[in-house]
Design a protein around this motif. Structure first.
Motif, PDB file in Angstrom:
ATOM      1  N   PHE A   1      30.783  -5.854  20.371  1.00 24.42           N
ATOM      2  CA  PHE A   1      31.357  -5.092  19.259  1.00 24.42           C
ATOM      3  C   PHE A   1      30.326  -4.762  18.202  1.00 24.42           C
ATOM      4  O   PHE A   1      30.516  -3.862  17.400  1.00 24.42           O
TER       5      PHE A   1
ATOM      6  N   ASP B   1      27.298  -3.804  18.750  1.00 25.75           N
ATOM      7  CA  ASP B   1      26.227  -2.923  19.224  1.00 25.75           C
ATOM      8  C   ASP B   1      26.168  -1.629  18.442  1.00 25.75           C
ATOM      9  O   ASP B   1      25.099  -1.080  18.212  1.00 25.75           O
TER      10      ASP B   1
ATOM     11  N   PRO C   1      27.521   0.779  15.052  1.00 27.82           N
ATOM     12  CA  PRO C   1      28.086   0.640  13.701  1.00 27.82           C
ATOM     13  C   PRO C   1      29.586   0.923  13.670  1.00 27.82           C
ATOM     14  O   PRO C   1      30.316   0.353  12.866  1.00 27.82           O
ATOM     15  N   SER C   2      30.046   1.808  14.566  1.00 27.28           N
ATOM     16  CA  SER C   2      31.456   2.197  14.473  1.00 27.28           C
ATOM     17  C   SER C   2      32.371   1.075  14.927  1.00 27.28           C
ATOM     18  O   SER C   2      33.512   0.996  14.500  1.00 27.28           O
ATOM     19  N   THR C   3      31.890   0.244  15.825  1.00 22.08           N
ATOM     20  CA  THR C   3      32.768  -0.815  16.309  1.00 22.08           C
ATOM     21  C   THR C   3      32.463  -2.149  15.637  1.00 22.08           C
ATOM     22  O   THR C   3      33.033  -3.162  15.981  1.00 22.08           O
ATOM     23  N   ARG C   4      31.533  -2.150  14.716  1.00 20.70           N
ATOM     24  CA  ARG C   4      31.089  -3.409  14.139  1.00 20.70           C
ATOM     25  C   ARG C   4      32.119  -3.926  13.144  1.00 20.70           C
ATOM     26  O   ARG C   4      32.385  -3.276  12.131  1.00 20.70           O
ATOM     27  N   PRO C   5      32.720  -5.062  13.424  1.00 16.70           N
ATOM     28  CA  PRO C   5      33.714  -5.576  12.485  1.00 16.70           C
ATOM     29  C   PRO C   5      33.035  -5.954  11.168  1.00 16.70           C
ATOM     30  O   PRO C   5      31.852  -6.274  11.140  1.00 16.70           O
TER      31      PRO C   5
END
Lengths: 1105, 534
Positions: free
Chosen positions: B220, B222, B224-228
């Motif tokens: 997740f 990897d 920026p868009s999926t980075r919690p």
């Protein structure tokens, strides 16, 4: 956000929309209907709310037979630039109606056309049963059979008027005529083109493009057929079809006349019977009639006998022509002519239907014949013929009797005695042999004297008289004063010219002198009638002169300029000369003393340019023109009397320059406002022409009177030209000066009033406006409805132009002020709500305040939610779709906003929806989401909190490398080299004990094979390098790399001694088993040793001694 | 040196009884050197190595033996502990208890039973048996074999430079101010005989859980868009069995900022860590057994809005969806004075929110320190389910998903789990178990400790940022020599040497006789030869 796509269905003809039940449909690109909206029956207005951006199509749905332009309108709603977002009107024009009917008895495929004044508007072909349908705008038309139809309808055509509805053509058409097809060809079977066909009938045929006239009868046509109809010419295929010939008996004649040439057809005329079917007539072109011309050097010779195929064919007419008949195609016909002393060429007729070519018969030779007189001593002089154009010459020896006859090609010749010293006269004879032969030339030895006398006013001046033979051959010049004698000239016609250096004027300065073979000497007189002066004027001018003393002595002449001319005055003296011209000269008038030696010269300095201004006979216009040039501006008053004609002079020196001419007046306006002229150095008449109009002051009025209304007049052609005025308390205002009131759009405005222009421009009718308050509430809760799109359209009395679309805010209240009284239609539109009735009519009365409450019932509901990234960031422009399989695939969708939220509207209760992210607004695929979809069982209540989160989709592979380093404790570090796709380096890493694991993670799971090579780092040969291959096809791949030492621990060093031990033991065994032999050998050895060592011992002893 | 027939010397690995010191108290055996004759268990003599099997020891009262001041004990235990039947297993656990409580000056070793053991035991037992007659007994004492057992010399003290490492993996949200969730698991093992216990569940399962969670969650981070919006720490702590030395060390470092030397090594700015605000430290220990659920251990019942309470609710929510699991909260008051029972207590002491997730209901469960905590006892599927459950709950928390599933509206249904079915990878977990949970790694074994930390760092570096820090062990001490090489030599008794001396004397006498008479003999021989030749 709601977008309103509004517009109207318009028609040039008055159409009752209420009967039509017109609907406008909003369709998705796939053709699914999103919305259907009825068109306002009174004015054709419609408005469709659109809740989502996207691509749509608007289409008018109308009963059959109505056609609209455009058929459909495509709209891409983006919220900014499209017609709906910009609130532009979408207009469907009702452009046409169907014209339908039946042709009785016609088979399918009969071409029909709809024409308006002969111009084709539409075409079609009948279907089975003779039915047809065409499409046309309102107008008056004719229906007729189209080109290529073998049958035609009654009368050939029927008038139809299309007004405001589809038209059924009644009564049905009947077949009234049939096609008549004519073929023309030559005997050689080629089509004959452009044969003119004439039909003889008993009565006139009423067909388009066919003219029938009474006939005086024609050869071989019975007198009953006394109507002659020209039906046209055959086409390049030799055909001609006539569409609509009624049944009957006809005679058909073919002709082809091209000037004197004509073609004879056979059979001609033919009898044609038309009945119940198309009929046909065939003509064959048989012979031609042509004509020949006889010429000599392009000059026609008349009265010459022409021989056709060596037989006399007649004599040529005055123009040299002769008609030749019965010329067959491809037949050899020779044509020539016959005349005395003349030779003609022979030509062939070239006949190729419809071409008939016969070359002119030309004269090849004419004879020149004559007689030469013998000299006193009996010598017969030769003659030299010289052709004038090419100077070729020919010597002729006359026959013994002095006669000669020489054929020559037509032309001009000079004939002279070959012997220049001979006394034969004429010395030179010019002979023209162009039209006929010359046969009577005479050369003799006769000579005489000729006298020329001058009659002068006063003393004769010294002059020269020259004598010329025809052809301007100078014979002799004599200088003298009053009498001149030319001695010894031969017979002939001479011309005598007088030259007095321009001092005098003569009745004739050239006279003809005829010398005949007689004893009387010829005499001529030159008579002086005045004195001459020579003038050169540079430009065309009228020259007027008058004697300074005796004014009655005057005269005029003209010159075209640039030439020396003489003016003749009756007496010598001083003369006043004046020049009349459109040019201005250095001296317009001057004095001249006559006689005057030399040439008086005058040069022009300026040229006149003239133009006109159409002043419409306005005597008080007081117009002036301003001429702008590089030299500066000039202003010239335009005389009112001459109806606006003006002139001015422009120096020749400014030739090539541009002049701008600007008329001006206080009362008049000019069109055009200015014009430019290029100075050419010559006079220019009517160089420019202006129209002018009298300026108008418009006295406008407003009734009933309204004070302080702002009146604006905007020039239609140029919106920047604005004239403003304000009405006074009587409602009057004044606008001007203007050219034409019609050129201006005049409007009056004042808040609270509506001004309607009357038929007279500048006059308005004022209406005090009223107020209308509309409130939209929920039927159940009575709560104001947020976001209602309210559409108010004017109806009867209110002016159907009025329309207003507003999206209401949370107060759901809208106040319309300044509404003109009349009937209005109000519609409230809110998604998920239903208002009944959908359209209400409100009557607004002047000055009154109307209050209207509209109640809506909620019929469908929304799903709210959000789409975001895992990081929490909102995702915008994602289309979230709700689709219900159970409810006929009911679909609704919404696009996420800037903050990621969305609201899917219009979901129906009791339907189960799958809500999922469909795609991005630009069509790219939507991201994977968690959850992938929501299953929503909709009830009569909104659903909230459908939150989507975009998730990762890429699958990866991790590679774990387990290196068996514990088996070789001495290895401190190894190098791991990872490659893929045959040696693409991925990673090189060093693994140092006690670490023995190595990882390569987040590789794409794409089935690529990775090679993992573990090799010693140092020393180089500590162990054998090992390669393990794994394929990236799972989440984790483990590569186990056991290490084995290249040097095995169990290896035993084998020494040389080891190899020698076996023979040693074998020897020992041999010795043991052969003890006796060995002892024997040993004894022998000892003996030998003793013998050998004994002498040595002796030596030893010797040394001792 | 070998003799044809019988082995006189045999060498084998033996594992020493634990030895450690906490708060000045030394536990286990204090000695490590063996250089004594082997005797059987009954023979209570000084300076002897008592050789016995574990069964024999069970039936013996060993307290007297422990009291001896010199000597050694060698206990043979089954070579394959996995194959113990239930009765034996119980017995073995009893033995463990005995050994754990032992406190002795003797050098105590255990060794797996094998052929050498048979031979040694035979010899020892033969000697100790009473012969039927006195003569036989005399002969036996004269000629019978005696076994001497010697250890290779090592010092139980570890080198002063040896400091076990804490390994910290970090997934960064990219926002320094973002809150942090920490996963904590100690990686060392401990038992009565640390050299033989692989500690598969305690805390091999914890190591594996952290590794797998790192692998799963790193995907997740990897892009920026999926980075919690959370930072996640994965802390493998050292010396957990020594009162959580590594944990305490990490908390100290965390609270005072990074030690300058370590942070210089890590190459990160000092800020990198000090900004982390730990929302919750989730300690994981022993979650690999099939128990149908696990416990959340906490110092007290977490308040409604605390992260721990949210996590519990999420765990309960996800465990209510298949596979069904039973998640329970267990609270235990923290004692500030005694050894910490659970790892999270170290955080709680420093007022940091923390809990421990474990299948064990109580910190005193003997399974935490058992030799029988073997990889075979792990249920991989259960472990995977537990990791998934924890991952799902934490992901739900850091992604701020609704606690009770995507929608609480009864009209709305949707899938509830964020992680795909195969997000927690069976093969990867299996690999991690084999590599990280299958070998003994007591803090006293420097080599094993260094090996596991370097390998842990290697994995963690693949998925995130890695920091290492050397742990200073305070108020406790680890000792080395968890295993030793013992040499058993077969030797004859001293009386036997007199017999040999007599033989030697006879030999020398014969030689003297020959030597003194050799002159004559040689001369005679020479004469005989001469005669024969001439």
């Amino acid at each position: 956000n709601v977008y309103s796509c509004a517009g109207s269905v318009k028609s040039t003809s008055p159409v009752d929309y209420s009967q039509l039940k017109l609907q406008v449909r909003l369709l998705t690109l796939e053709g699914h209907m999103k919305h259907e909206e009825e068109v306002n029956p009174s004015n054709g207005y419609f408005m469709i709310p659109v809740y989502n951006k996207g691509h749509y199509t608007l289409k008018v749905s109308a009963p059959a037979g109505y056609y609209f332009e455009p058929d459909s309108i495509e709209i891409k709603i983006d919220g900014k630039t499209d017609a709906c977002s910009l609130n532009e009107d979408l207009v469907f024009h009702l452009t046409g109606f169907s014209v339908r009917g039946t042709v009785d008895g016609a088979a399918a495929g009969l071409p029909l056309v709809l024409t308006e004044n002969g111009k084709q508007i539409a075409e079609t072909k009948t279907e089975d049963g003779g039915k047809y349908e065409m499409r046309a705008p309102p107008g008056k038309y004719e229906v007729s059979t189209g080109a290529g139809a073998s049958e035609c309808i009654s009368k050939g055509k029927t008038s139809v008027e299309v007004k405001n509805a589809p038209v059924v053509v009644t009564p049905n058409f009947k077949i009234s005529g049939y096609q008549l097809e004519v073929h023309t060809r030559t005997e050689s079977m080629n089509p004959f083109v452009d044969a003119v066909m004439t039909l003889y009938a008993t009565s006139s045929i009423d067909l388009p493009n066919i003219k029938c006239v009474g006939s005086e009868g024609s050869l071989n046509v019975p007198s009953t057929h006394n109507v002659k109809c020209s039906i046209g010419k055959t086409d390049p295929r030799g055909r001609l079809s006539v569409a609509c010939v009624p049944s009957g008996e006809y005679y058909l004649a073919a002709s082809h006349v091209n000037g004197p040439k004509s073609i004879n057809f056979s059979p001609n005329p033919q009898k044609v019977v038309v009945s119940q079917a198309a009929s046909e007539a065939r003509f064959v072109a048989q012979s031609a009639t042509g004509r020949v011309r006889v010429t000599s050097k392009d000059l026609p010779l008349s009265g010459v006998e022409v021989l056709v195929n060596e037989k006399s064919g007649g004599k040529t007419d005055s123009q040299g022509y002769l008609k030749i008949e019965n010329l067959k195609e491809d037949e050899h016909t020779t044509i020539t002519a016959k005349a005395p002393n003349t030779q003609f060429s022979t030509v062939h007729a070239n006949v190729k239907f419809p071409k008939v070519e016969i070359q002119d018969v030309t004269v090849q030779k004419f004879d020149i014949c004559g007689q030469v007189e013998k000299s006193e001593n009996g010598v017969l002089g030769k003659l030299t013929f010289t052709r004038k154009d090419d100077k070729r010459s020919l010597e002729i020896q006359p026959k013994a009797d002095g006669s000669f006859c020489q054929p020559v090609s037509p032309g001009l010749f000079t004939i002279e005695p070959t012997d220049k010293t001979s006394s034969l006269t004429p010395r030179l004879l010019e002979v023209e042999v162009l039209k006929n032969a010359v046969t009577n030339l005479r050369f003799t030895h006769f000579k005489t004297n000729a006298n020329v006398h001058l009659s002068c006013i006063g003393a004769c001046p010294t002059a020269t008289v020259s004598l010329f033979l025809p052809g301007q051959t100078l014979v002799r010049s004599v200088k003298g004063t009053d009498v001149f004698t030319f001695e010894n000239i031969g017979p002939g016609t001479y011309s005598a010219r007088l030259d007095d250096n321009g001092r005098g004027c003569w009745e004739k300065s050239e006279m003809t002198l005829v010398v005949e073979q007689s004893n009387t000497q010829p005499t001529i007189h030159f008579k002086q009638n005045g004195f001459a002066a020579q003038i050169e004027i540079s430009h065309p001018a009228e020259i007027e002169w008058s004697n300074a003393d005796k004014k009655q002595l005057n005269g005029k002449t003209s010159t075209k300029g640039g030439e020396v001319i003489s003016i003749c005055v009756p007496t010598s003296g001083v003369y006043d000369v004046s020049l009349g011209s459109c040019y201005k000269f250095e001296r317009q008038q001057f004095k001249l003393t006559v006689p005057f030696d030399g040439v008086h010269k005058e040069k022009a300095v300026a040229a006149r340019i003239s133009g006109t201004i159409d002043l419409e006979n306005d005597k008080n216009a007081a117009v002036s023109i301003r001429i702008k040039s590089s030299a500066g501006d000039r202003e010239i008053q335009v005389p009112a009397l001459d109806n606006g004609r003006f002139t001015f002079e422009e120096p020749l020196a400014s030739s090539g320059e541009q002049l701008v001419i600007v008329p001006s007046s206080k009362l008049r306006l000019f069109e055009p406002t200015s014009k430019s002229v290029t100075v050419t150095g010559k006079c220019i008449e009517n160089a420019v022409k202006f129209n002018s109009f009298r300026g108008i002051f418009l006295d406008g009025s407003i009734k009933p009177a309204v004070e302080k209304a702002v009146v604006k007049a905007v020039l239609k052609k140029d919106k920047d030209v604005v004239i403003e005025a304000i009405s006074n308390k009587d409602g009057a205002f004044k606008i001007g000066p203007v050219k034409r009131v019609e050129d201006y759009d005049i409007t009056a405005t004042l808040d609270g009033f509506k001004f309607t222009p009357t038929s007279t421009p500048g006059h308005f009718q004022s209406v005090k406006l009223s107020q209308l308050s509309i409130k939209v509430v929920d039927e159940v809760t009575n709560a104001p409805l947020d976001g209602v799109l309210l559409s108010l359209v004017g109806g009867k009395g209110a002016g159907s132009d009025y329309r207003s679309n507003n999206v209401l805010d949370e107060t759901a209240h809208k106040n319309y002020v300044a509404l003109a009284p009349g009937e209005y239609f109000v519609r409230a539109i809110l998604q998920e709500y239903k208002f009944s009735p959908s359209t209400s009519t409100i009557v607004v009365k002047e000055g009154q305040h109307e209050n209207v409450v509209l109640k809506g019932k909620r019929v469908s509901f929304s799903a709210y939610g959000k789409m975001r990234e895992m990081s929490g960031d909102a995702m915008k422009d994602v289309i979230i779709e709700a689709l219900s399989e159970g409810c006929d695939l009911h679909q609704s969708e919404a696009t996420t906003k800037e903050d990621g939220t969305y609201r899917i509207r219009g979901l129906l209760p009791d339907c189960e929806y799958q809500v999922h992210a469909k795609s991005y607004a630009d069509g790219s695929p939507a991201p994977h989401s968690f959850p992938r979809s929501f299953t929503v069982s909709m009830t009569a209540e909104d659903v909230k909190g459908l939150e989507f989160m975009a998730t990762i989709t890429a699958k990866t592979t991790d590679i774990a490398v387990e290196i068996g380093m514990d088996t070789l404790p001495e290895i401190q570090s190894v190098r791991v080299v990872i490659t893929k796709n045959n040696n693409d380096h991925v990673q090189v890493a060093s693994v140092v004990a006690p670490q023995h694991l190595h990882y390569l993670v987040n590789l794409p799971r794409d089935g690529v094979e990775y090679a993992i090579r573990v090799e010693a780092e140092k020393p180089p040969q500590a162990f054998a390098a090992k390669t393990v291959r794994v394929v990236a096809d799972q989440a984790m791949k483990v590569a186990r790399v056991p290490l084995t030492s290249s040097k095995r621990a169990n290896d035993v060093d084998i020494s040389v001694g080891t190899f020698l031990s076996l023979p040693f033991f074998v020897t020992l065994a041999l010795v043991f088993f052969n003890q006796n032999r060995v002892l024997e050998l040993l004894g022998t050895f000892i003996d030998w040793a003793r013998n050998t060592f004994a002498p040595t011992a002796d030596n030893h002893h010797r040394k001792r001694k | 040196s070998q003799q044809v027939g019988e082995v006189v010397e045999t060498e084998f690995h033996a594992y020493r009884l634990h030895q450690y010191e906490i708060s000045g108290n030394i536990y286990g055996c204090k000695n490590y050197r063996v250089s004594y004759e082997a005797v059987s268990l009954g023979a209570r003599t000084l300076r002897r190595t008592m050789v016995t099997t574990w069964r024999d020891l069970l039936t013996t009262d060993v307290d007297d033996m422990w009291a001896l001041s010199t000597g050694a004990v060698l206990i043979f235990i089954p070579d394959n502990l996995d194959e113990l039947n239930d009765i034996d297993r119980k017995a073995f656990i009893d033995l463990e208890a005995k050994l754990l409580s032992a406190k002795t000056d003797l050098a105590v070793y255990v060794a797996p039973f094998n052929d050498d053991a048979v031979s040694i035991l035979h010899d020892v037992n033969t000697r100790s048996e009473k012969a039927p007659t006195a003569l036989q007994h005399l002969l036996q004492s004269l000629s019978g074999n005696t076994i001497s057992i010697t250890s290779s010399d090592q010092s139980p003290e570890l080198p002063p430079s040896y400091k076990p490492l804490n390994i910290v993996g970090r997934l960064s949200s990219g926002d320094r101010a973002a809150p942090t969730i920490a996963f904590v698991a100690h990686y060392d093992t401990q038992s009565a005989v640390p050299g033989v216990s692989p500690g598969a569940d305690s805390n091999g399962s914890g190591i594996v859980a952290l590794l797998e969670l790192l692998a799963v969650l790193s995907k997740f981070y990897d892009s920026p868009s999926t980075r919690p919006p959370y930072n996640i720490l994965f802390i493998w702590t050292a010396a957990g069995k020594l009162n959580y030395q590594g944990t305490r060390h990490w908390i100290d470092e965390y609270q005072k900022g990074f030690d300058s030397a370590d942070y210089a090594k890590s190459g990160l700015s000092r800020k990198g860590f000090s900004d982390d605000r730990v929302d919750l430290a989730i300690c994981i220990e022993a979650i690999g057994r099939k128990t149908g659920g696990f416990f959340m251990h906490a110092g007290k019942t977490p308040s409604e809005n605390s992260v721990a309470a949210q996590l519990l609710r999420r765990l309960k929510y996800f465990s209510s969806i298949s596979p069904k699991k039973n998640i329970e909260l267990v609270t235990k008051k923290i004692s500030l004075t005694t050894v910490s029972a659970w790892e999270h207590e170290k955080f709680n002491i420093k007022r940091m929110p923390a809990i421990t997730l474990s299948t064990l209901p109580s910190p005193s469960d003997p399974a935490r320190n058992s030799i029988l905590d073997l990889p075979s006892a792990l249920d991989e599927d259960e472990l995977i389910d537990n990791i998934r459950l924890i991952g799902e709950a934490v992901l739900g928390y850091i992604l701020d998903l609704p606690e009770s599933g995507p929608s609480s509206d009864s009209r709305v249904k949707s899938e509830a789990t964020m992680l795909s079915k195969d997000a927690v990878d069976k093969q990867r977990v299996h690999h991690f178990i084999r590599q990280f949970a299958s070998r003994p790694r007591p803090v006293g074994d420097q080599r094993a400790t260094e090996s596991i930390t370097s390998n842990l760092a290697s994995v963690a570096a693949g998925y995130g940022n890695v920091f290492k820090s050397a742990v200073t062990i305070t108020d406790a001490k680890a000792f080395g020599v968890t295993q030793n090489r013992l040499v058993a030599e077969r030797v004859k008794p001293a009386v036997f040497e007199l017999v040999i001396a007599a033989g030697v004397f006879t030999y020398l006498s014969a030689f003297y006789y020959i030597a003194t008479h050799s002159q004559n003999t040689i001369e005679g021989t020479v004469a005989a030869i001469r005669k024969s030749i001439f």
